[in-house]
Design a protein around this motif. Sequence first.
Motif, mmCIF file in Angstrom:
data_model
loop_
_atom_site.group_PDB
_atom_site.id
_atom_site.type_symbol
_atom_site.label_atom_id
_atom_site.label_comp_id
_atom_site.label_asym_id
_atom_site.label_seq_id
_atom_site.Cartn_x
_atom_site.Cartn_y
_atom_site.Cartn_z
ATOM 1 N N GLU A 48 -5.433 7.852 7.242
ATOM 2 C CA GLU A 48 -5.857 6.508 6.809
ATOM 3 C C GLU A 48 -6.683 5.812 7.893
ATOM 4 O OE1 GLU A 48 -2.307 4.681 4.208
ATOM 5 O OE2 GLU A 48 -1.733 5.502 6.139
ATOM 6 N N ASP A 52 -8.372 1.154 5.329
ATOM 7 C CA ASP A 52 -7.264 1.457 4.393
ATOM 8 C C ASP A 52 -6.046 0.583 4.692
ATOM 9 O OD1 ASP A 52 -8.696 3.533 3.136
ATOM 10 O OD2 ASP A 52 -7.994 5.013 4.595
ATOM 11 N N ASN A 56 -4.214 -2.520 2.205
ATOM 12 C CA ASN A 56 -2.786 -2.609 1.867
ATOM 13 C C ASN A 56 -2.162 -3.919 2.357
ATOM 14 O OD1 ASN A 56 -2.656 -0.124 0.550
ATOM 15 N ND2 ASN A 56 -2.458 0.973 2.478
ATOM 16 N N ARG A 96 -12.586 -3.054 -2.599
ATOM 17 C CA ARG A 96 -11.399 -2.344 -3.097
ATOM 18 C C ARG A 96 -10.400 -3.265 -3.809
ATOM 19 N NH1 ARG A 96 -10.662 2.018 1.112
ATOM 20 N NH2 ARG A 96 -8.453 1.946 0.628
#
Length: 317
Positions: A48, A52, A56, A96
Amino acid sequence: MAIKILGTGAYVPEKIVTNDDLAKMVDTSDEWITQRVGIKERRVSETETAADFAVNAAKEAMANANITADELDLIIAATISAENICPTVAGTVQNRIGATCPAFDINSACSGFMFALDTAVSYIARGNIRNILVIGTERLSKLVDWDDRSTCVIFADGAGAMVIAPGEGYLASKMFTAGGDDVIKIPAFGGTSPFYTNEKPAPYIFMDGQETFKFAVNKIVNDVKEVIEKAGMTLDEIDHLVLHQANTRILDFAAKRLKISKEKIIVNIDKYGNTAAASVPIAFNELAKSGRLKRGDTVVMSAFGGGLSSGTCLIRY
Ligand code: ACO
């Protein structure tokens, strides 16, 4: 002035690297790292990226704030360890999570999140802003020389995020930079131009630990006092201190010199190591989720590091 913290989130990669694991790689020991730095284990990413982690942490902060992507007006990410200069981490998060607002990155090394938060506050002061997502994210494991025991035992990976909105809770702040590369330096990719004649620098973190230590203790103590004074308050009125997790000895010195109870200082370096720009928002999220942080509490956040730089603020939660 200016803000209210609506929600927080954090993310760390799954892989745990203990001090004993490191003792198999370089000449070090669990005893040395525990006593001199205060770290027992840290998270290290295998696949990751910093972006990334940021996605999250951002999703958790938005869920916690009860905010959807279309309600965001700005995304700011602080990082020194993104995989790409372009797209930015903030731009990747925007894409994203399905947001459409402007997004950009900030670099002020370990103080990056504090500079990002202060910038977000200024945007809010301009008006016409509903919510801003502020992120600190790092994959420092890719910038560390894993043969250098003085740095590879310290730095680690993770991300923290906050959603902020207009409010009354940013009481005072102080940002500081003393530009120079003799104490901490992290070279960027040197390029492959056939015309360059300069020597290519090693792409690793260089840190003069003792000089950084002295800078850190002085800055934390003086800046914390200064922002509290600026806000017309006293140290007794501060409920929590969320300080950069660089070394437990720095946190202990700060508690002693400020004459405040260690109980008020959040400590999680034992689990996560030094995650640079992610350190303060990860620790703040931990405080928020612990149940100890109540609406109306006063919190000082402070970080220091490469630049050299430091950033400190006092908020009412
Ligand atoms: N294991 C065992 N021994 C070690 C290790 C290790 N991992 N690392 C260094 N040593 C040795 C040194 O080689 C030295 O040995 P010698 O006496 O034989 O020469 C001895 O330990 C003492 O070294 P120091 O560098 O003096 O150790 P110190 O007690 O200062 O601890 C440390 C080093 C942990 C880096 C400390 O100085 C520190 O925390 N500094 C602040 C770092 C910081 O705050 N960073 C944040 C900003 S970073 C950023 O912005 C990217």
